[in-house]
Design an enzyme around this catalytic site. Structure first.
Site, PDB file in Angstrom:
ATOM      1  N   TRP A 138      -2.996   9.195  37.411  1.00  0.00           N
ATOM      2  CA  TRP A 138      -1.710   9.766  38.154  1.00  0.00           C
ATOM      3  C   TRP A 138      -0.448   9.957  37.708  1.00  0.00           C
ATOM      4  O   TRP A 138      -0.463   9.624  36.448  1.00  0.00           O
ATOM      5  CB  TRP A 138      -1.797   8.188  39.190  1.00  0.00           C
ATOM      6  CG  TRP A 138      -0.293   8.717  40.225  1.00  0.00           C
ATOM      7  CD1 TRP A 138      -0.224   8.998  41.407  1.00  0.00           C
ATOM      8  CD2 TRP A 138       1.013   7.633  40.721  1.00  0.00           C
ATOM      9  NE1 TRP A 138       0.439   9.410  42.132  1.00  0.00           N
ATOM     10  CE2 TRP A 138       1.175   8.027  41.976  1.00  0.00           C
ATOM     11  CE3 TRP A 138       1.369   6.867  39.860  1.00  0.00           C
ATOM     12  CZ2 TRP A 138       2.053   7.718  42.328  1.00  0.00           C
ATOM     13  CZ3 TRP A 138       1.920   6.305  40.997  1.00  0.00           C
ATOM     14  CH2 TRP A 138       2.844   6.426  41.919  1.00  0.00           C
ATOM     15  N   ASP A 219      -2.522  -1.301  37.390  1.00  0.00           N
ATOM     16  CA  ASP A 219      -1.963  -0.180  38.251  1.00  0.00           C
ATOM     17  C   ASP A 219      -3.381  -0.718  39.609  1.00  0.00           C
ATOM     18  O   ASP A 219      -3.966  -0.122  39.016  1.00  0.00           O
ATOM     19  CB  ASP A 219      -1.515   1.257  38.204  1.00  0.00           C
ATOM     20  CG  ASP A 219      -0.820   1.748  39.231  1.00  0.00           C
ATOM     21  OD1 ASP A 219      -0.685   1.062  40.478  1.00  0.00           O
ATOM     22  OD2 ASP A 219      -0.861   3.021  39.065  1.00  0.00           O
ATOM     23  N   LYS A 255      -2.959   1.985  50.251  1.00  0.00           N
ATOM     24  CA  LYS A 255      -4.552   2.427  51.022  1.00  0.00           C
ATOM     25  C   LYS A 255      -4.727   1.551  52.360  1.00  0.00           C
ATOM     26  O   LYS A 255      -5.645   1.366  53.051  1.00  0.00           O
ATOM     27  CB  LYS A 255      -5.306   3.109  49.565  1.00  0.00           C
ATOM     28  CG  LYS A 255      -4.129   4.133  48.756  1.00  0.00           C
ATOM     29  CD  LYS A 255      -4.012   5.123  49.232  1.00  0.00           C
ATOM     30  CE  LYS A 255      -3.490   6.105  48.422  1.00  0.00           C
ATOM     31  NZ  LYS A 255      -2.040   5.880  47.674  1.00  0.00           N
TER      32      LYS A 255
END
Length: 410
Positions: A138, A219, A255
């Site tokens: 990311w 993460d 999400k």
């Protein structure tokens, strides 16, 4: 000398993803497709408010005791406790032994920042402050760690030859890194590749990390969203806790709960003892106080209701499956179109082998740009697409456009 007027401040480039979205919105082409943004869309390309979120919102609106007072510095206790059980497991030894430290954060980004800031201040670095990040990762990871004085270093992860995991390169990096190095690991649905280790590979990764005394910085932005199963997507994190790997976990509900704008997340640090946990929490509280004072309440209340009410939790599981299964169906249909109908050159098995919101298509930057310029299909230069942007109305158009680009017919 005159007062500062900032005339020498360099103009920063716009964020690449938000720039892509702006270009998409400005495009008037009727068949335009946005595969850049990392947010779920329903089959009509609309944002989807989860039914369980609507239920929880009504409960909050009708609760006469709800106020707008400050939350504790480390967050809403019912939320952080529920969030810890969700990612670590209700029967986690870390929770049972009182050594799981949980702090509410400004979504996953805030969790990454607070975790990075804590390590920068308190980790006993044997070498220059640096963190190993998967290549690719990311994009925001790089900025987050640089901002707290930790230098990102790449480790091999994605193999363009197989459009899969470079497992040997990954293990080699773990073995060759100096002892007590910090490695950032994507818990599931790797962003941006969609390529995850298998369970056996995760076990090997844990073995090497333990042998080298490394620190695991997890993460987790897609728990449940990857496979449709919250427990399945937390497997790697729970296995590492079980094996006693030194670690922390960044958690996001953007999400899997569709709460993108509420900025709700958590940071969980797992020290080896309760005494160490108490010390860690005290310092996290000091760091949090100096930056945001207190986290926001609305998202925390929504998620807390869902995590602590069995009926709402069941509803949430159904909503998660709805999202995950739609994305999986798009993977299957794209693979079918490319291989059976269009017979597009190359192997496309990676489309269904990858998992989660994103897929690395394997096309190069010039091919990605051709999709944008010629077909008004917006994606990142590295060929990453958001599977959530595909639906039954546009998937054939995308597949046919991709086929033409791969064949050089543009």
């Amino acid at each position: 000398m005159s007062a500062e007027i900032w005339q020498d401040v360099p103009l920063a480039p716009p964020d690449s993803i938000f720039k892509l979205t702006a270009a998409y919105k400005a495009d008037t082409f009727p068949q335009k497709v946005n595969l850049g943004v990392g947010a779920y869309r329903d089959n009509d390309n609309k944002p989807w408010v989860l039914p369980v979120i609507k239920k929880a919102t009504q409960i909050i609106l009708n609760d006469p005791d709800i106020d707008h007072e400050y939350l504790p510095i480390t967050g809403l206790p019912e939320f952080t406790a529920g969030a810890a059980k969700l990612i670590l497991g209700a029967d986690s030894p870390a929770i049972a032994e009182g050594r799981a430290v949980s702090v509410q954060t400004i979504s996953g980004t805030g969790a990454n920042h607070l975790g990075a800031l804590f390590l920068s201040r308190f980790y006993h670095w044997d070498a220059p402050k640096q963190i190993y990040l998967s290549n690719p990762t990311w994009a925001n990871h790089h900025a987050i760690f640089k901002n707290v004085g930790i230098q990102p270093v790449d480790y091999p992860y994605y193999d363009p030859a197989t459009i899969g995991l470079d497992f040997d390169g990954f293990i080699g990096a773990l073995q060759s890194a100096a002892p007590r190095s910090v490695f950032l690991l994507h818990a599931c649905a790797h962003n941006p590749t969609g390529v995850d280790p298998t369970r056996d590979q995760w076990k090997h990764i844990a073995e090497v990390i333990i042998a080298k005394n490394h620190y695991a910085f997890f993460d987790c932005a897609y728990q449940g969203f990857a496979s449709g199963d919250l427990n399945n997507d937390a497997w790697a994190v729970r296995y590492f806790v079980e094996k006693g790997v030194p670690m922390l976990v960044c958690q996001s509900f953007a999400k899997n709960a569709g709460l993108y704008g509420e900025r709700i997340g958590a940071l969980h640090i797992v020290p080896p003892t309760k005494d160490a946990a108490d010390r860690v929490k005290s310092q996290l509280s000091v760091l949090q106080r100096s930056e945001i004072s207190n986290p926001p309440s609305h998202g925390a209340r929504l998620v807390s209701l869902i995590l602590n009410d069995s009926a709402l939790f069941d509803d949430w599981n159904r909503d998660i499956k709805t999202m995950a299964e739609r994305i999986i169906s798009m993977r299957n249909e794209l693979y079918r179109l490319l291989t059976e109908e269009l017979k597009t050159p190359g192997s496309w098995i990676h489309i269904i082998n990858q998992i989660g919101m994103f897929s690395f298509t394997g096309i190069n930057p010039s091919q990605s740009q051709a999709l944008i310029d010629t077909f008004h299909i917006y994606l990142t230069a590295n060929g990453r697409i958001s599977m959530a942007g595909l639906n039954t109305h546009n998937i054939r158009y995308f597949a046919e456009s991709l086929d033409k680009v791969v064949r050089g017919q543009v």
